[in-house]
Design an enzyme around this catalytic site. Structure first.
Site, PDB file in Angstrom:
ATOM      1  N   THR A 102       1.037  -1.405  -0.190  1.00  0.00           N
ATOM      2  CA  THR A 102       0.238  -0.358   0.254  1.00  0.00           C
ATOM      3  C   THR A 102       0.668   1.261   0.238  1.00  0.00           C
ATOM      4  O   THR A 102       1.810   1.717   0.944  1.00  0.00           O
ATOM      5  CB  THR A 102      -1.088  -0.364   0.784  1.00  0.00           C
ATOM      6  OG1 THR A 102      -1.914  -1.026   1.345  1.00  0.00           O
ATOM      7  CG2 THR A 102      -1.797   1.200   1.538  1.00  0.00           C
ATOM      8  N   LYS A 177      -6.757   1.813  -3.955  1.00  0.00           N
ATOM      9  CA  LYS A 177      -6.978   1.360  -2.601  1.00  0.00           C
ATOM     10  C   LYS A 177      -6.591   2.087  -1.246  1.00  0.00           C
ATOM     11  O   LYS A 177      -7.913   2.175  -0.547  1.00  0.00           O
ATOM     12  CB  LYS A 177      -5.711   0.534  -2.351  1.00  0.00           C
ATOM     13  CG  LYS A 177      -4.936  -0.200  -1.350  1.00  0.00           C
ATOM     14  CD  LYS A 177      -5.656  -1.070  -0.592  1.00  0.00           C
ATOM     15  CE  LYS A 177      -5.718  -1.713   0.807  1.00  0.00           C
ATOM     16  NZ  LYS A 177      -4.535  -2.552   0.908  1.00  0.00           N
TER      17      LYS A 177
END
Length: 195
Positions: A102, A177
């Site tokens: 991430t 995301k």
């Protein structure tokens, strides 16, 4: 270097997500190499068909695909920048990095530009599905990058995911995301308010 490295996948980071992805790739008949700072994690990987290596450089030298599962964007940048010499030496033997961390959109765009200039690919491909999804090849991947790189990395992505969405150019996977994380947080807040 010969073409016998065509199917080799190197996994950088064998934590709760990276180990599961490495095991899934090995089970899918990819020759899979793995690196982690922890000797214990490398030993765990070795038990499931992943070949542990003692340096990240070895992954960069041998792999056609690199899967990153790292804590932060800074770690991703650090790994790429400290192996630029190997990437330069392997121009003409395309490597595609699939960054499942991430990370940050700007970082991914910058790395994608840098790698494209060397004839390599970089996909920001953060994942959802947790350790169970990683271990079973049932992750959801949100992918940013060029059509060409997504196509080249297709078999590796397919092995790791149940659903892979190419959401746009470099950085778009990270944006998707982050939006997903924001929505999840908002749902938790509203649920707690409701209760």
């Amino acid at each position: 270097m010969s073409n016998n490295n065509k199917g080799i996948v190197g996994v950088v980071g064998l934590g709760s997500m990276g180990l599961g992805m490495a095991q899934t790739l090995a089970a899918s008949q990819f020759e899979t190499l793995g690196f982690d700072l922890s000797e214990e994690r490398r030993a765990l990987a070795a038990k499931s068909g992943v070949t542990p290596v003692s340096t990240i450089s070895e992954l960069f030298e041998k792999s056609a695909f690199l899967v990153f599962s790292l804590p932060t964007a800074k770690d991703v940048t650090g790994v790429v920048n400290s192996h630029i010499d190997v990437l330069e030496a392997r121009q003409g033997q395309k490597i595609v990095i699939i960054d499942t961390s991430t990370s940050e959109p700007d970082v991914s765009r910058e790395l994608a530009d840098k790698l494209a200039g060397l004839g390599h690919g970089f996909l920001d491909a953060p994942v959802s599905g947790g350790p169970a999804g990683a271990a079973s090849g049932k992750l959801t991947m949100m992918i940013g990058g060029s059509d060409e790189d997504v196509a080249v990395a297709g078999p590796v992505i397919e092995a790791m995911s149940a659903k892979a969405l190419h959401v746009g150019p470099s950085g778009a996977g990270n944006v998707a995301k982050l939006v997903n994380n924001l929505l999840a947080a908002a749902h938790m807040v509203t649920t707690s308010e409701g209760l």
